[in-house]
Design a protein around this motif. Sequence first.
Motif, mmCIF file in Angstrom:
data_model
loop_
_atom_site.group_PDB
_atom_site.id
_atom_site.type_symbol
_atom_site.label_atom_id
_atom_site.label_comp_id
_atom_site.label_asym_id
_atom_site.label_seq_id
_atom_site.Cartn_x
_atom_site.Cartn_y
_atom_site.Cartn_z
ATOM 1 N N ASN A 85 -2.563 -1.105 -2.844
ATOM 2 C CA ASN A 85 -2.366 -2.304 -3.658
ATOM 3 C C ASN A 85 -2.353 -3.586 -2.837
ATOM 4 N N TRP A 86 -1.707 -3.561 -1.660
ATOM 5 C CA TRP A 86 -1.554 -4.793 -0.889
ATOM 6 C C TRP A 86 -2.908 -5.271 -0.362
ATOM 7 N N ARG B 70 -5.485 -6.089 -3.274
ATOM 8 C CA ARG B 70 -5.329 -7.379 -3.958
ATOM 9 C C ARG B 70 -5.606 -8.550 -3.019
ATOM 10 N N LEU B 71 -5.227 -8.399 -1.754
ATOM 11 C CA LEU B 71 -5.503 -9.464 -0.790
ATOM 12 C C LEU B 71 -7.001 -9.692 -0.649
ATOM 13 N N MET C 236 0.845 -1.188 0.000
ATOM 14 C CA MET C 236 0.000 0.000 0.000
ATOM 15 C C MET C 236 0.877 1.234 0.000
#
Length: 442
Positions: A376-377, A380-381, A1
């Motif tokens: 992003n982290w 996507r998780l 992130m």
Amino acid sequence: MSGVGRLVPLTLLKIHEWSRSSSGLKYIPKWKWLAVCAMGNSSGHNNTLSIPSGKGPHQVGCTDLMVGHKVQGSFFRLYYPCQASDNPQLPDWVPCREYFNGLADFMKMNRTLSEKIFNYLFGSCKIPAAWNASFKPDGKYPVIIFSHGLGAFRTLYSAICVELASQGFIVAAVEHRDESASATFYFREHTESGTKKHVSCEIFKPVSENLEEEWMYYRALKPGEKEFSLRNKQVKQRADECIRALKILFDINSGKSVENVLQSVFDLSTMENSMDLCRIAIMGHSFGGATVIECLCKEVKFKCGVALDAWMLPLDEEIFPSIKQPIFFINSEKFQWIGNIIRMKKLDSAVIPRKMITIKGTVHQSFPDFTFLTGNWIGRLMNLKGEIDPYIALDLSNKATLAFLQQHLALDRNFNQWDPLIDGKDVNLIPGTNITIPQASI
């Protein structure tokens, strides 16, 4: 992130993902230990993540409209071109805590824990539209009714609705009361003195002191209950609710008095004779995509439909031949499966335009606003982000939608510059589908 923010303590959370099968659409939990770092979110700690503003020539206003206080009434968020103003008031993306509770129930999470996390991450997030701003009269605007997906509610697709309004559309985002929304509410008449509950927030104050909120939350399938039976009943109610919202817009446009159950300073009479009611489209995501198909069958005033990653299980296939309007399926790359695509293909026609494209690198949640509000982290998780930049993905979807609407609503705009997108002509698009369909199935 991206960015750096406060650390939320290590917590055992349920992370969910969509389960796809021929039996239906389900949201199933996967237990993970997750150190939740609230970094780079739009709740006041970092401004890099936010819902994108409209790119069109109009500034956008929005208001809530509830007509009829009972559950059979109509409730929707209205987006519209507005008069320019300095420092407009922007509404909260999630209007009140009950919606956080509804999301928690839908995701099978603990309400207390999830409310703290959701409120931290998203509690200060705003929709880029001026709350109750003055309507901008500028000829007649075409109309779009928008239907949300399973477990969503009326504000979660604001990026799409704001963009369409900025391009000169009046958009009504319906909040469904078929128990498919994670949360919604209506009012019941208060009869006992001294026991009236306070409204959850100021924007929900009713015009009558004799009304109090009644909340309705998502209903999961009961043990042994057939998914089709429930969803088919719901999709029919959803279509009726979309048609009811359209009728209200007809009344407003004709100058009839329409009473908003909610206290509001927005003057509906300023919208009289402002809508082009010969140019109406229906649009929706997932379960809302199925609602698009049902609406086209039930109401010929809808001249075309745009279905975003449609979930086709709720529909009776018997209605397909009776649908005469153009349909545009815009799919994500990671969500669709053979059975669902086959049902879409059953709507193909040699004479009626039926188009389909797939956006590379996208997931099912690339269409709601969550994709812009998580780094992003985490994104996507939790399967809220795909491999493609979410701004690029939604920009492609919106431009293709506008080009399709110009073609089939006969609009005098410049949206035809994006006509190639309708046929999947872009490096990030796939014409048709990425799913291989066995010839025997066809």
